[in-house]
Write an enzyme that holds these catalytic residues in place. Structure first.
Site, PDB file in Angstrom:
ATOM      1  N   ASP A 276     -22.365   0.794   3.589  1.00 38.41           N
ATOM      2  CA  ASP A 276     -22.229   0.055   4.837  1.00 38.41           C
ATOM      3  C   ASP A 276     -23.082   0.713   5.896  1.00 38.41           C
ATOM      4  O   ASP A 276     -23.141   1.943   5.981  1.00 38.41           O
ATOM      5  CB  ASP A 276     -20.770   0.060   5.290  1.00 38.41           C
TER       6      ASP A 276
ATOM      7  N   GLU B  74     -24.557  -4.600   2.451  1.00 36.89           N
ATOM      8  CA  GLU B  74     -24.239  -5.834   3.160  1.00 36.89           C
ATOM      9  C   GLU B  74     -25.528  -6.589   3.440  1.00 36.89           C
ATOM     10  O   GLU B  74     -26.584  -6.003   3.640  1.00 36.89           O
ATOM     11  CB  GLU B  74     -23.494  -5.533   4.459  1.00 36.89           C
TER      12      GLU B  74
ATOM     13  N   CYS C 160      -8.580  -4.713   4.542  1.00 36.16           N
ATOM     14  CA  CYS C 160      -8.117  -3.446   3.989  1.00 36.16           C
ATOM     15  C   CYS C 160      -8.643  -3.317   2.565  1.00 36.16           C
ATOM     16  O   CYS C 160      -8.439  -4.204   1.745  1.00 36.16           O
ATOM     17  CB  CYS C 160      -6.590  -3.399   4.010  1.00 36.16           C
TER      18      CYS C 160
ATOM     19  N   CYS D 233      -5.316  -3.039   0.045  1.00 35.78           N
ATOM     20  CA  CYS D 233      -4.430  -4.151  -0.290  1.00 35.78           C
ATOM     21  C   CYS D 233      -5.058  -5.529  -0.046  1.00 35.78           C
ATOM     22  O   CYS D 233      -4.483  -6.538  -0.441  1.00 35.78           O
ATOM     23  CB  CYS D 233      -3.110  -4.045   0.487  1.00 35.78           C
TER      24      CYS D 233
ATOM     25  N   CYS E 242      -4.512   0.082   8.107  1.00 37.33           N
ATOM     26  CA  CYS E 242      -4.077  -1.252   7.697  1.00 37.33           C
ATOM     27  C   CYS E 242      -2.729  -1.591   8.326  1.00 37.33           C
ATOM     28  O   CYS E 242      -1.788  -0.803   8.243  1.00 37.33           O
ATOM     29  CB  CYS E 242      -3.998  -1.322   6.178  1.00 37.33           C
TER      30      CYS E 242
ATOM     31  N   CYS F  15      -0.289  -2.322   4.873  1.00 35.83           N
ATOM     32  CA  CYS F  15       0.147  -1.279   3.928  1.00 35.83           C
ATOM     33  C   CYS F  15       0.008   0.137   4.481  1.00 35.83           C
ATOM     34  O   CYS F  15       0.429   1.091   3.842  1.00 35.83           O
ATOM     35  CB  CYS F  15      -0.618  -1.396   2.610  1.00 35.83           C
TER      36      CYS F  15
ATOM     37  N   ASP G  32     -15.994   2.882   8.580  1.00 40.75           N
ATOM     38  CA  ASP G  32     -17.236   2.558   7.868  1.00 40.75           C
ATOM     39  C   ASP G  32     -17.044   2.696   6.355  1.00 40.75           C
ATOM     40  O   ASP G  32     -17.574   1.912   5.576  1.00 40.75           O
ATOM     41  CB  ASP G  32     -18.380   3.465   8.330  1.00 40.75           C
TER      42      ASP G  32
HETATM   43 ZN   LIG Z   1      -3.697  -2.560   3.335  1.00 41.40          ZN
END
Ligand SMILES: [Zn+2]
Length: 394
Positions: free
Chosen positions: A181, A265, A329, A332, A348, A351, A358
């Site tokens: 990234d 990306e 995230c 998850c 997150c 979770c 980054d």
């Molecule tokens: Zn998560």
């Protein structure tokens, strides 16, 4: 990159300047012709037609005839390539070349004995009409090289770059995948958690650069003192660009060697998404984290890194639709802008997974949910250019 410092004698330098002048003249002529072209009109002259016009111009102008036809023809070929890139959507429209700023020319069909080594640190290259010119043998010249480009930078230094596709680097062959990234505060973050930093200007150099810029702004146009300041600033920038190139070279050799599949990306698509959404709705990435100069350095370092990766690992670089990579995230899959706690940290909301922002994005890129292009020949070809569709599918 196979770039070397060229050290022409004063007489040879005059010859090189002539070549530059001719190449610039021919290029600008082509720009001028294409400026008058508009969709609907008969097409602007293509390369072959321009070559015929060049022959006519040479017959007419003694000055042009004295130069090398090959150098002049190659300027037309470069222009044709620039137009092809423009129509392909990967580059901007070719513009005027200015004296003292965009100086350079290309020589092709280099014969096998056209480059030779004189001593440990000195080589020689044959340049049409200018003879054998010395260059610093700072590394081996790539075998089988057929063409080169000679340029004069703004600091007045001459360089020669031998065209050679960089050596392909074999991956480890174990299927290892990495996501990269473009970071906000670092040049690039890897999904492994590594942070790559392109060399920045040191504090001292930054200060010197600012001081020179101020002096340049105050200086009287055309004065000797201003010219000296301009040269000093150009030298500082050239040195800085060199060190970033070195860095990109080493970083991508390392990445190409360690991973079989490299995912980055797709910036073209990210820019489209950003412009479609407006920047206010997506503040996470546009915060002024760094000064303009530094941001520019990060950006240019990144572009170089990706280009080099595609050359060194052809067919192993995939471009990923970057939509939501910074909000999702990587543990998850929950997407929530609130998870982006700050510029640097991701926590997150579902979770509780916490990670450098980054690196979290790099992990999403490594997962590669939406491949948009595969780099094989260094040319980006997005398979889908509709930003709305991309947002829906992400
Ligand atoms: Zn998560």
């Amino acid at each position: 990159m196979f770039r070397y410092r060229l050290v022409p004698s004063p007489t040879q330098e005059a010859g090189l300047r002539d070549h530059c002048g001719h190449a610039r003249f021919v290029w600008n002529l082509a720009v001028e012709q294409h400026r008058h072209w508009r969709p609907g009109r008969t097409s602007a002259p293509g390369y072959l037609e321009q070559c015929r016009q060049l022959t006519a111009a040479r017959a007419e102008h003694e000055w042009l005839r004295a130069g090398s036809q090959m150098v002049q023809q190659q300027a037309l070929r470069d222009f044709a390539q620039a137009m092809a890139n423009y129509f392909g959507g990967t580059h901007g429209k070719p513009t005027w070349r200015k004296a003292g700023r965009d100086e350079g020319f290309r020589v092709v069909a280099l014969k096998p004995g056209g480059v030779r080594r004189l001593s440990r640190h000195i080589g020689q290259v044959r340049v049409p009409k200018a003879g054998w010119i010395r260059f610093r043998w700072s590394r081996a010249v790539p075998p089988g090289t057929k063409s080169y480009r000679i340029t004069r930078d703004r600091a007045g230094r001459w360089h020669i770059a031998f065209a050679a596709v960089p050596e392909r680097i074999a991956g480890p062959g174990n299927g290892a995948t990495v996501g990269i990234d473009r970071g906000v505060t670092v040049s690039a973050a890897l999904s492994t958690g590594e942070m790559l930093m392109a060399p920045e200007l040191s504090v001292g150099r930054k200060r010197r650069s600012r001081r020179l810029q101020r002096r340049l702004a105050r200086g009287k146009r055309g004065s000797n003192r201003r010219e000296r300041v301009r040269l000093a600033l150009a030298r500082l920038r050239a040195r800085d660009a060199d060190s970033r190139k070195d860095w990109a070279e080493k970083a991508c050799t390392d990445i190409a060697r360690r991973f079989d599949l490299i995912r980055v990306e797709d910036l073209q698509i990210r820019n489209m998404i950003r412009s479609a959404r407006g920047t206010a709705g997506n503040p996470g990435r546009n915060v002024r984290a760094k000064s303009g100069l530094n941001r520019e350095i990060l950006r240019s370092g990144w572009g170089l890194l990706v280009r080099r990766l595609e050359q060194k690992a052809p067919g192993r670089v995939e471009k990923i639709n970057p939509a939501f990579t910074s909000q999702q995230c990587s543990a998850c899959g929950n997407v929530d802008p609130e998870s982006r706690e700050s510029q640097a940290s991701f926590v997150c909301t579902a979770c509780g997974f916490a990670c450098n922002a980054d690196v979290n994005a790099a992990r999403n890129i490594a997962a590669g949910h939406a491949v948009t292009a595969r780099g094989g020949d260094g040319v980006t070809r997005p398979m889908n250019r509709e930003p709305q569709l991309l947002l829906q599918s992400a």
